[in-house]
Scaffold this active site. Structure first.
Site, PDB file in Angstrom:
ATOM      1  N   GLU A  46      11.853  11.997  -2.228  1.00  0.00           N
ATOM      2  CA  GLU A  46      11.982  11.516  -3.602  1.00  0.00           C
ATOM      3  C   GLU A  46      12.117  10.000  -3.674  1.00  0.00           C
ATOM      4  O   GLU A  46      12.227   9.428  -4.752  1.00  0.00           O
ATOM      5  CB  GLU A  46      13.198  12.168  -4.262  1.00  0.00           C
ATOM      6  CG  GLU A  46      13.057  13.674  -4.428  1.00  0.00           C
ATOM      7  CD  GLU A  46      14.350  14.289  -4.937  1.00  0.00           C
ATOM      8  OE1 GLU A  46      15.065  13.618  -5.696  1.00  0.00           O
ATOM      9  OE2 GLU A  46      14.646  15.431  -4.567  1.00  0.00           O
TER      10      GLU A  46
ATOM     11  N   GLU B 182      -8.503   5.432  -3.915  1.00  0.00           N
ATOM     12  CA  GLU B 182      -9.157   6.328  -4.865  1.00  0.00           C
ATOM     13  C   GLU B 182     -10.514   5.782  -5.295  1.00  0.00           C
ATOM     14  O   GLU B 182     -11.518   6.508  -5.328  1.00  0.00           O
ATOM     15  CB  GLU B 182      -8.262   6.549  -6.096  1.00  0.00           C
ATOM     16  CG  GLU B 182      -6.974   7.310  -5.810  1.00  0.00           C
ATOM     17  CD  GLU B 182      -5.819   6.394  -5.462  1.00  0.00           C
ATOM     18  OE1 GLU B 182      -4.662   6.840  -5.551  1.00  0.00           O
ATOM     19  OE2 GLU B 182      -6.070   5.229  -5.092  1.00  0.00           O
TER      20      GLU B 182
END
Length: 257
Positions: A99, A136
C-alpha cells in the site's frame, strides 16, 4: 469517494511504512553495489573523500582552500528499457502489491500480444523511469506501432502500477482508434487511487473497452514463470499478498461502480 475503511487503512500504512523504507534502502544499496561491480572501481565521490582523509590531492578534482569541490555531472536522459525477462530481485520489489510505494520510481510492463493467425505471439517487458516517456505509451510505439483493422489483436498487460491520468487518457485515444484491439490490464498496485483525476481516467479506460483487473496471487506466480529470469526457481508469495490484493480489488470496484 468516501473510504469505508479509512481508519484501518491508516493503521495498515503506519504498520507497513517502516517496512517500505527498509525495502527501498535495500534496492538502493543493491543498485549501488551493481554499479561498483560493473566499473571495478570505487565511485569518484568516494575516491575524493579518501583523498581528503589522507590529505592528498585527487587527479581531476578541483581543490578550493583545502576542500574538494565536486563538479556537477550532466547525466543522459532516462530511456525506455525493453527485454524478455526481468531481474528477479527487481520483480519482487517493483511488483509487490504493497500500500506504499517508497523507492518504486519506475513502472514495469509485461506484455503478451496475440495477433491471431496473422502473426506470432509476442512476449516481453518494458521498463521506464518516471522522468521519461511512460511505458504505456512506449508500448504502442515500440511493440505495436502498426495497426491492421482486419486483425483482431489480443493484448494483455501485467503492470507494477496502474496508469497515471495522462497515460489513461492516451490509452483511451488509442483504443478508440484501434477498435479491433481486445485489451486486458492487470495491475499489482493502484497508482494514487484516491485522486479524482486518476479515478476518472480508470473509469474512462473501462468505458473504452479495457478490462481492468488487480493481480491476484496466481497472477504473480504466472508473471514470475513467464517474464522473470527465475532459473526455474519456484516463486514464494509474500505473506500479505492475498490481503493486499483484496484491499486493491475493493478500491478498484469502488472506483468503477
Amino acid at each position: 469517494m468516501a473510504d469505508k475503511k479509512s481508519a484501518p487503512v491508516v493503521r495498515r500504512k503506519e504498520r507497513l511504512a517502516e517496512k517500505g523504507k527498509e525495502e527501498a534502502t535495500e534496492v538502493a544499496e543493491k543498485a549501488k553495489g551493481k554499479g561498483k561491480e560493473a566499473s571495478g572501481e570505487a565511485p569518484a565521490e568516494g575516491a575524493a573523500l579518501n583523498g581528503a582523509a589522507n590529505g592528498g590531492d585527487v587527479e581531476g578534482t578541483p581543490v578550493e582552500n583545502g576542500d574538494f569541490k565536486v563538479e556537477p555531472m550532466e547525466l543522459p536522459p532516462f530511456e525506455i528499457i525493453s527485454g524478455n525477462r526481468i531481474d528477479p530481485f527487481f520483480f519482487k520489489f517493483q511488483f509487490k502489491n504493497v500500500e506504499y510505494s517508497s523507492g518504486r520510481n519506475k513502472t514495469f510492463l509485461c506484455y503478451l500480444v496475440d495477433p491471431g493467425q496473422d502473426g506470432i505471439l509476442m512476449r516481453g517487458y518494458l521498463e521506464d523511469e518516471h522522468l521519461s516517456e511512460h511505458v504505456e505509451e512506449a508500448f504502442f510505439k515500440q511493440v505495436l506501432p502498426h495497426y491492421n483493422p482486419k486483425t483482431k489483436y489480443v493484448v494483455t498487460w501485467y503492470v507494477s502500477s496502474s496508469p497515471c491520468a495522462a497515460c489513461a487518457a492516451k490509452l483511451v485515444e488509442i483504443l478508440k482508434a484501434r477498435p479491433s484491439v481486445r485489451f486486458t490490464l492487470f495491475s499489482a498496485r493502484l497508482f494514487m487511487w484516491e485522486e479524482p483525476d486518476i479515478q476518472a481516467g480508470l473509469r474512462a479506460l473501462a468505458a473504452a473497452g479495457c478490462k481492468l483487473r488487480m493481480m491476484k496471487p496466481l497472477d504473480f506466480t504466472y508473471t514470475w514463470d513467464t517474464f522473470v529470469e527465475n532459473d526455474c526457481d519456484t516463486f514464494t508469495l509474500w505473506e500479505d499478498c492475498q490481503e493486499n490484493y483484496e484491499f486493491y480489488q475493493e478500491k478498484l470496484a469502488d472506483i468503477l461502480q
